[in-house]
Design a protein around this motif. Structure first.
Motif, PDB file in Angstrom:
ATOM      1  N   LEU A 144       0.858  -1.188   0.000  1.00 57.97           N
ATOM      2  CA  LEU A 144       0.000   0.000   0.000  1.00 57.97           C
ATOM      3  C   LEU A 144       0.894   1.237   0.000  1.00 57.97           C
ATOM      4  N   CYS A 145       0.554   2.243  -0.778  1.00 60.65           N
ATOM      5  CA  CYS A 145       1.334   3.487  -0.764  1.00 60.65           C
ATOM      6  C   CYS A 145       1.074   4.235   0.544  1.00 60.65           C
ATOM      7  N   PRO A 146       2.118   4.524   1.342  1.00 59.57           N
ATOM      8  CA  PRO A 146       1.878   5.207   2.613  1.00 59.57           C
ATOM      9  C   PRO A 146       1.520   6.682   2.431  1.00 59.57           C
ATOM     10  N   LYS A 147       1.686   7.216   1.233  1.00 63.79           N
ATOM     11  CA  LYS A 147       1.335   8.623   1.000  1.00 63.79           C
ATOM     12  C   LYS A 147      -0.141   8.768   0.616  1.00 63.79           C
ATOM     13  N   CYS A 148      -0.567   8.005  -0.398  1.00 62.02           N
ATOM     14  CA  CYS A 148      -1.923   8.248  -0.922  1.00 62.02           C
ATOM     15  C   CYS A 148      -2.866   7.059  -0.753  1.00 62.02           C
ATOM     16  N   TRP A 149      -2.367   5.987  -0.123  1.00 67.84           N
ATOM     17  CA  TRP A 149      -3.155   4.790   0.134  1.00 67.84           C
ATOM     18  C   TRP A 149      -3.659   4.132  -1.155  1.00 67.84           C
TER      19      TRP A 149
HETATM   20 ZN    ZN Z   1       0.817   6.959  -3.752  1.00 66.13          ZN
END
Ligand code: ZN
Lengths: 403, 159, 146
Positions: B61-66
């Motif tokens: 999962l991207c920790p910035k934008c989920w």
């Molecule tokens: Zn992202």
């Protein structure tokens, strides 16, 4: 009737769930993240409002699964002041008590499970489940770190050595800053009958000790021991009826950053978990470091103590060397902070022995009670304990005081 | 580098081949592409297809934008030494000390704080400097090519 | 050239006064000193800690050394033979680096136990201490070299 002061004080505001399946071909972490993001979205919260996390498992250092170290980083949650791993029904209770006690305001509890290889023949045939089970059985993270060279800084001392180098490089300090910490702690240990290392050492002894992980030397490292420590906590009201003068827990804070594991990706010197913990304490404490009689910074490695001194606010980042030099008592071979605060009066982990910092609490309580006879610090009324204050995970800051 | 003919490169190993080549590594469904890449001597780091953020350590999962649209992507291999220690003795207290080996957290140019842990080679250990520019190379260890970094500029003199 | 033999003792895990306690009793050190060996310690403990240990034991060592500085002992003493007795691969490493013969204390303890239980903590039948280190190194009796 039992006491129930938390009656009607707490509420569940968000829930999230994943699909269930016999073989979803996903990691435990992946499932945990799906449930977590769903719960946050269900509550309509900004994820940065979450300041407490209870992850899955019983091992506080669990990695590769869905423990709090992994979850906070994977969810991009910048700061937490409470973290724990737990399981079964009890983790809900831990989380509730954390909110009730004020250690955090909004807690996320995440539990994820995957089918183990002992649970079915098809699970046992899955190479991913098999590899996970084999390595965990063989000691988990240790094996991971050793077998992939890129993964060796998981719960490892080497990055602390690397941070010593970075600190010296960035702030132009010399290793005397570490030497003074080692000497101070040993000096205090000489009067502590419980201490493992009680022969005095000199700055020269420090500098001549063997290099293990450059620039870290033998005398930068704490001393592993067999030991036991315990204490009992009760309500302040009850405490006033008991034998000893009460030592009050004035304020507490834990600390977590989004880099709790895989230390190579650690944040900047002033951004790691230690600084969050001490900032959290400042926000909760009426007492300041100017009021401190005793300070117990973590000293698993000497660089930990440098971090605690700066994060507590005794000086600006990079100025510990000057602070210790100006506070150095060459006759006593110790230093004082701000002219009066004594540091690691038990000898710390470096010389009393490695107890995860728990011996800091017991020493602080004894000194604050005033029962230490010849080694008693006169009029000690306040103590700040930073036990187990790792840069990366589980730092705890606790302010203790007497009347 | 020793004992690694180019002909032995595996361009796309199967899961079974990845497991067999790396018997002691915790390979899971979130990092298997990284290890498949290593066997082909490609350094792959997960990257968010939605926002471009590099996701390391490897997570789904991207920790910035989920976003869940995380794609293993090859990095340039350029970076600089952010943290480094010279290991004189392994953590095992009975390990024999050896010649000091550098262990460096190399910050990759792709993103601030994106660091890969590897030895610095083709450079005397006592001349590894913090902030020194380095470039990806590969070293043999137990018959597998592992990432390492070497100076990409001039090496400063001894201390 | 000094015809004597120099014996360096690791402390922790080697001597009975170590932490952990090792199998070698100080009786053995006293015996070696009485026989004319140059004796001392080489340990990761500080020099002050090593000296304090010897003082408590009532032994005056000829030298104390940090573990990684055994080479300086070799330079300072022009003995015929140099031996380091220790229990770890770290000892073995620094002994080799300083060109000392390395004797593993567990091997030594087994032999001593068979000869004289007074010199080591394992119980066995009493016998002469004369041949203690004989056979440990190229079949020679250390006593003959002393
Ligand atoms: Zn992202």
């Amino acid at each position: 009737m039992a006491r129930n002061p938390l009656k009607d004080q707490l509420a569940v505001v968000g829930v999230g769930s994943t699909p269930y399946g016999r073989d979803l071909k996903r990691t435990e972490l992946s499932l945990a993240l799906e449930a977590a993001t769903a719960a946050v979205e269900d509550a309509g919260l900004d994820r940065q409002e979450i300041d407490g996390i209870c992850g899955t498992g019983m091992d506080p250092l669990a990695m590769g699964g869905s423990g709090f170290l992994t979850l906070q980083g994977a969810l991009g949650i910048e700061k937490t002041t409470w973290q724990k791993n737990g399981w079964l029904g009890s983790c809900f209770v831990y989380a509730a008590e954390a909110v009730f006690s004020g250690l955090c305001d909004t807690v996320l509890v995440v539990q994820a499970y995957t089918r183990g290889i002992g649970m079915s023949r098809s699970a046992a045939a899955d190479p991913f489940r098999l590899r996970s089970a084999q390595l965990r059985a063989a000691g988990g993270h240790t094996i991971v770190g050793q077998s992939d060279p890129a993964r060796r800084w998981i719960h490892s001392g080497e990055p602390y050595a690397a941070w010593m180098a970075r600190y010296l490089h960035d702030y132009g300090a010399t290793k005397d800053v570490f030497a003074r910490i080692a000497v101070n702690n040993r000096t205090h240990a000489t009067t502590n009958p419980r201490a493992a290392m009680r022969t005095p050492i000199t700055m020269e002894d420090y500098h001549a000790s063997r290099v293990i992980w450059e620039p870290m030397q033998m005398l930068d490292m704490d001393v592993p021991v067999d030991c036991g420590e315990a204490l009992i906590i009760t309500t302040a009201e009850r405490a006033r009826d008991l034998r000893h003068s009460p030592v009050y827990i004035h304020a507490m804070s834990l600390g977590g950053s989004r880099v709790g594991e895989y230390y190579d990706n650690s944040l900047g010197w002033t951004e790691n978990a230690l600084w969050i913990s001490l900032a959290g304490l400042r926000e909760r404490s009426d007492l300041t470091i100017d009021d401190l009689d005793l300070f117990f910074p973590y000293d698993g490695y000497t660089i930990d103590t440098v971090g605690c001194i700066e994060a507590a606010g005794f000086c600006k980042p990079g100025e510990t060397a000057d602070l210790l030099a100006s506070g150095w008592d060459a006759e006593a071979n110790i230093y004082r902070l701000g002219g009066h605060t004594l540091v690691s009066t038990n000898g710390g982990a470096l010389s009393h022995g490695r107890a995860g910092g728990f011996n800091f609490y017991t020493e602080a309580v004894r000194q604050l009670r005033g029962t230490e006879g010849e080694r008693q610090v006169p009029d000690a009324r306040t103590a700040l304990v930073c036990a187990g204050a790792s840069f990366f995970h589980d730092p705890a800051s606790v302010m203790l005081r007497t009347d | 580098m020793t004992g690694m003919a180019d002909a032995a490169e595996v361009t796309h190993a199967t899961d079974a081949e990845v497991f067999a080549a790396l018997p002691a590594v915790l390979i899971d469904r979130d990092n298997v592409e990284h290890y498949r890449g290593l066997l082909a001597r490609r350094l792959l780091i997960n990257r968010c297809a939605a926002c471009g953020y590099w996701v390391y350590p490897h997570r789904p999962l991207c920790p910035k934008c989920w976003s869940w649209d995380v794609v293993p992507t090859q990095v340039s291999g350029d970076g600089f030494v952010f943290l480094c220690t010279l290991v004189h003795q392994e953590r095992d207290p009975d390990a024999a000390p050896g010649e000091p080996v550098s262990t460096a957290a190399v910050e990759l140019v792709e993103q601030p704080g994106l660091r890969y842990l590897a030895p610095v080679v083709n450079c005397p250990p006592d001349r590894v400097r913090l902030d020194m520019p380095v470039r990806l190379t590969w070293v043999d260890r137990d018959g597998v090519a592992w990432p390492a970094f070497q100076p990409s500029g001039p090496i400063e003199g001894g201390r | 050239m000094d015809a004597r033999t120099l014996v360096s003792f690791d402390i922790d895990g080697t001597l009975e006064t170590g932490d952990p306690a090792g199998p070698l009793r100080l009786t053995f050190v006293r015996w070696a000193q009485a026989r004319g060996y140059v004796i001392g310690s080489c340990s990761d403990r500080t020099l002050g800690e090593q000296s304090a240990m010897w003082a408590r034991a009532g032994i005056v060592p000829d030298f104390v050394s940090r573990k990684h500085e055994l080479t300086a002992v070799r330079v300072a003493w022009r003995c015929q033979r140099f031996v380091h007795i220790g229990d770890t691969r770290v000892d073995e490493h620094f002994a080799a680096q300083a060109d000392f013969e390395f004797i593993s204390v567990s091997d030594l303890a087994r032999r001593l136990a068979a000869i004289d239980p007074m010199t080591c903590s394992q119980d066995s039948s009493p016998a002469s201490t004369g041949a203690v280190l004989g056979g440990m190194d190229r079949g020679k009796d250390l006593g003959q070299l002393g």
